[in-house]
Design a protein around this motif. Sequence first.
Motif, PDB file in Angstrom:
ATOM      1  N   ALA A 109       2.297  -1.778   7.026  1.00 55.01           N
ATOM      2  CA  ALA A 109       1.870  -0.709   6.129  1.00 55.01           C
ATOM      3  C   ALA A 109       2.482  -0.905   4.740  1.00 55.01           C
ATOM      4  CB  ALA A 109       2.267   0.645   6.700  1.00 55.01           C
ATOM      5  N   GLU A 110       3.745  -1.320   4.678  1.00 55.46           N
ATOM      6  CA  GLU A 110       4.385  -1.564   3.383  1.00 55.46           C
ATOM      7  C   GLU A 110       3.723  -2.729   2.654  1.00 55.46           C
ATOM      8  OE1 GLU A 110       8.523  -2.121   4.105  1.00 55.46           O
ATOM      9  OE2 GLU A 110       8.853  -0.032   4.662  1.00 55.46           O
ATOM     10  N   ILE A 111       3.365  -3.772   3.396  1.00 57.65           N
ATOM     11  CA  ILE A 111       2.695  -4.924   2.778  1.00 57.65           C
ATOM     12  C   ILE A 111       1.315  -4.510   2.272  1.00 57.65           C
ATOM     13  CG2 ILE A 111       1.677  -7.173   3.255  1.00 57.65           C
ATOM     14  CD1 ILE A 111       4.045  -7.636   5.175  1.00 57.65           C
ATOM     15  N   THR A 112       0.591  -3.728   3.066  1.00 58.93           N
ATOM     16  CA  THR A 112      -0.730  -3.267   2.642  1.00 58.93           C
ATOM     17  C   THR A 112      -0.630  -2.406   1.395  1.00 58.93           C
ATOM     18  OG1 THR A 112      -1.434  -3.280   4.946  1.00 58.93           O
ATOM     19  CG2 THR A 112      -2.798  -2.038   3.412  1.00 58.93           C
ATOM     20  N   ASP A 113       0.359  -1.518   1.363  1.00 61.60           N
ATOM     21  CA  ASP A 113       0.553  -0.672   0.186  1.00 61.60           C
ATOM     22  C   ASP A 113       0.891  -1.509  -1.042  1.00 61.60           C
ATOM     23  OD1 ASP A 113       0.012   1.525   1.704  1.00 61.60           O
ATOM     24  OD2 ASP A 113       2.123   2.045   2.048  1.00 61.60           O
ATOM     25  N   ALA A 114       1.702  -2.539  -0.854  1.00 62.49           N
ATOM     26  CA  ALA A 114       2.059  -3.388  -1.986  1.00 62.49           C
ATOM     27  C   ALA A 114       0.852  -4.156  -2.498  1.00 62.49           C
ATOM     28  CB  ALA A 114       3.167  -4.357  -1.586  1.00 62.49           C
ATOM     29  N   VAL A 115      -0.010  -4.598  -1.608  1.00 63.11           N
ATOM     30  CA  VAL A 115      -1.205  -5.335  -2.020  1.00 63.11           C
ATOM     31  C   VAL A 115      -2.173  -4.427  -2.766  1.00 63.11           C
ATOM     32  CG1 VAL A 115      -3.283  -6.478  -1.124  1.00 63.11           C
ATOM     33  CG2 VAL A 115      -1.045  -7.094  -0.243  1.00 63.11           C
ATOM     34  N   HIS A 116      -2.332  -3.193  -2.294  1.00 63.69           N
ATOM     35  CA  HIS A 116      -3.262  -2.263  -2.931  1.00 63.69           C
ATOM     36  C   HIS A 116      -2.636  -1.564  -4.126  1.00 63.69           C
ATOM     37  CE1 HIS A 116      -6.400  -2.822  -0.036  1.00 63.69           C
ATOM     38  NE2 HIS A 116      -5.595  -2.539   0.974  1.00 63.69           N
ATOM     39  N   GLY A 117      -1.364  -1.806  -4.396  1.00 66.06           N
ATOM     40  CA  GLY A 117      -0.705  -1.224  -5.562  1.00 66.06           C
ATOM     41  C   GLY A 117      -0.327   0.225  -5.379  1.00 66.06           C
ATOM     42  N   ARG A 118      -0.240   0.689  -4.163  1.00 60.66           N
ATOM     43  CA  ARG A 118       0.160   2.072  -3.907  1.00 60.66           C
ATOM     44  C   ARG A 118       1.662   2.147  -3.749  1.00 60.66           C
ATOM     45  NH1 ARG A 118      -4.491   3.003   0.507  1.00 60.66           N
ATOM     46  NH2 ARG A 118      -3.416   1.211   1.360  1.00 60.66           N
ATOM     47  N   ASP A 119       2.194   3.338  -3.944  1.00 60.57           N
ATOM     48  CA  ASP A 119       3.627   3.568  -3.780  1.00 60.57           C
ATOM     49  C   ASP A 119       3.922   3.669  -2.299  1.00 60.57           C
ATOM     50  OD1 ASP A 119       6.256   4.071  -4.320  1.00 60.57           O
ATOM     51  OD2 ASP A 119       5.970   6.204  -4.763  1.00 60.57           O
ATOM     52  N   GLU A 170       6.563   4.735  -0.683  1.00 60.53           N
ATOM     53  CA  GLU A 170       7.261   5.938  -0.220  1.00 60.53           C
ATOM     54  C   GLU A 170       6.292   7.087  -0.014  1.00 60.53           C
ATOM     55  OE1 GLU A 170       8.437   4.297  -3.020  1.00 60.53           O
ATOM     56  OE2 GLU A 170      10.049   3.270  -1.959  1.00 60.53           O
ATOM     57  N   SER A 171       5.272   7.192  -0.883  1.00 63.94           N
ATOM     58  CA  SER A 171       4.345   8.312  -0.762  1.00 63.94           C
ATOM     59  C   SER A 171       3.402   8.147   0.415  1.00 63.94           C
ATOM     60  CB  SER A 171       3.531   8.482  -2.047  1.00 63.94           C
ATOM     61  OG  SER A 171       2.710   7.341  -2.244  1.00 63.94           O
ATOM     62  N   SER A 172       3.097   6.901   0.794  1.00 70.43           N
ATOM     63  CA  SER A 172       2.175   6.696   1.904  1.00 70.43           C
ATOM     64  C   SER A 172       2.890   6.365   3.198  1.00 70.43           C
ATOM     65  CB  SER A 172       1.196   5.574   1.565  1.00 70.43           C
ATOM     66  OG  SER A 172       1.905   4.367   1.415  1.00 70.43           O
ATOM     67  N   ALA A 173       4.228   6.333   3.195  1.00 69.82           N
ATOM     68  CA  ALA A 173       4.957   5.996   4.420  1.00 69.82           C
ATOM     69  C   ALA A 173       4.791   7.076   5.472  1.00 69.82           C
ATOM     70  CB  ALA A 173       6.445   5.774   4.116  1.00 69.82           C
ATOM     71  N   GLY A 174       4.662   8.340   5.049  1.00 68.50           N
ATOM     72  CA  GLY A 174       4.523   9.420   6.001  1.00 68.50           C
ATOM     73  C   GLY A 174       3.125   9.556   6.533  1.00 68.50           C
ATOM     74  N   SER A 175       2.141   9.037   5.802  1.00 71.10           N
ATOM     75  CA  SER A 175       0.763   9.188   6.255  1.00 71.10           C
ATOM     76  C   SER A 175       0.319   7.949   6.994  1.00 71.10           C
ATOM     77  CB  SER A 175      -0.153   9.450   5.055  1.00 71.10           C
ATOM     78  OG  SER A 175      -0.151   8.325   4.207  1.00 71.10           O
ATOM     79  N   SER A 176      -0.534   8.150   7.959  1.00 70.42           N
ATOM     80  CA  SER A 176      -1.043   7.027   8.733  1.00 70.42           C
ATOM     81  C   SER A 176      -2.178   6.366   7.964  1.00 70.42           C
ATOM     82  CB  SER A 176      -1.520   7.501  10.099  1.00 70.42           C
ATOM     83  OG  SER A 176      -2.654   8.316   9.942  1.00 70.42           O
ATOM     84  N   PRO A 177      -2.513   5.102   8.269  1.00 66.39           N
ATOM     85  CA  PRO A 177      -3.619   4.444   7.586  1.00 66.39           C
ATOM     86  C   PRO A 177      -4.941   5.168   7.768  1.00 66.39           C
ATOM     87  CG  PRO A 177      -2.306   2.819   8.777  1.00 66.39           C
ATOM     88  CD  PRO A 177      -1.798   4.169   9.134  1.00 66.39           C
ATOM     89  N   ALA A 178      -5.136   5.844   8.899  1.00 70.42           N
ATOM     90  CA  ALA A 178      -6.396   6.543   9.126  1.00 70.42           C
ATOM     91  C   ALA A 178      -6.519   7.738   8.200  1.00 70.42           C
ATOM     92  CB  ALA A 178      -6.493   6.984  10.587  1.00 70.42           C
ATOM     93  N   ALA A 234     -10.312  11.751  -0.206  1.00 72.51           N
ATOM     94  CA  ALA A 234     -11.354  11.654  -1.211  1.00 72.51           C
ATOM     95  C   ALA A 234     -10.828  11.047  -2.496  1.00 72.51           C
ATOM     96  CB  ALA A 234     -11.929  13.046  -1.484  1.00 72.51           C
ATOM     97  N   GLY A 235      -9.531  11.031  -2.705  1.00 71.36           N
ATOM     98  CA  GLY A 235      -8.956  10.534  -3.939  1.00 71.36           C
ATOM     99  C   GLY A 235      -8.900   9.024  -4.022  1.00 71.36           C
ATOM    100  N   SER A 236      -8.982   8.303  -2.928  1.00 73.82           N
ATOM    101  CA  SER A 236      -8.868   6.850  -2.972  1.00 73.82           C
ATOM    102  C   SER A 236     -10.219   6.252  -3.322  1.00 73.82           C
ATOM    103  CB  SER A 236      -8.356   6.302  -1.645  1.00 73.82           C
ATOM    104  OG  SER A 236      -9.285   6.567  -0.635  1.00 73.82           O
ATOM    105  N   SER A 237     -10.193   5.260  -4.198  1.00 76.48           N
ATOM    106  CA  SER A 237     -11.452   4.680  -4.655  1.00 76.48           C
ATOM    107  C   SER A 237     -12.025   3.711  -3.627  1.00 76.48           C
ATOM    108  CB  SER A 237     -11.239   3.973  -5.992  1.00 76.48           C
ATOM    109  OG  SER A 237     -10.298   2.941  -5.827  1.00 76.48           O
ATOM    110  N   SER A 238     -11.167   2.951  -2.945  1.00 72.50           N
ATOM    111  CA  SER A 238     -11.697   1.976  -1.997  1.00 72.50           C
ATOM    112  C   SER A 238     -11.823   2.549  -0.592  1.00 72.50           C
ATOM    113  CB  SER A 238     -10.812   0.733  -1.966  1.00 72.50           C
ATOM    114  OG  SER A 238      -9.548   1.070  -1.438  1.00 72.50           O
ATOM    115  N   GLY A 239     -11.105   3.612  -0.294  1.00 73.71           N
ATOM    116  CA  GLY A 239     -11.201   4.212   1.025  1.00 73.71           C
ATOM    117  C   GLY A 239     -10.528   3.380   2.100  1.00 73.71           C
ATOM    118  N   GLY A 240      -9.732   2.384   1.733  1.00 79.42           N
ATOM    119  CA  GLY A 240      -9.030   1.569   2.708  1.00 79.42           C
ATOM    120  C   GLY A 240      -9.890   0.489   3.319  1.00 79.42           C
TER     121      GLY A 240
END
Length: 154
Positions: A98-108, A110-118, A124-130
């Motif tokens: 998850a940390e590697i994916t966040d780094a590749v997509h340029g996301r922070d 710490e903010s996405s560590a608590g949320s699951s990838p699903a 609605a705020g993400s442009s690529s939707g994962g």
Amino acid sequence: MFNDIGGLELVTLIVLAVLVFGPEKLPKVIQDVTRTIRKIREFSENAKQDIRQELGPEFKDFEFEDLNPKTFIRKQLENDDLGIKEIRNGFDLKKEMAEITDAVHGRDSESSAGSSPASSSGSAGSSSGGTVDMTKKPQKSDPDERPPFDADAT
């Protein structure tokens, strides 16, 4: 030695042996085969005993099965002198990915560590939707612009 032979396979081998050697010669062939196997086992045991005697008393508990790499690694992992179990238990592959994916997509991270990838892919705020749409062709900003040169890739 023959632990993985089933009943049907054994019957097939017996029928094949009767057809090849004949019912008259089959008992003699079986005796010859068992005698040869017995001699090979005796030769193997004698060779092992000779090697153990030549190695000396410090190799008294030496087992030839330890020379198999799988057995050697299994025994070393059971000893766990290096703390391998602690390292294995302390490593969370999902969190690392998850940390590697966040780094590749340029996301922070710490903010996405608590949320699951699903949950982050459904927002609605993400442009690529994962997800990546493989049907779209990549858009080039400038037709004269050359792609970046990577010296390590050549």
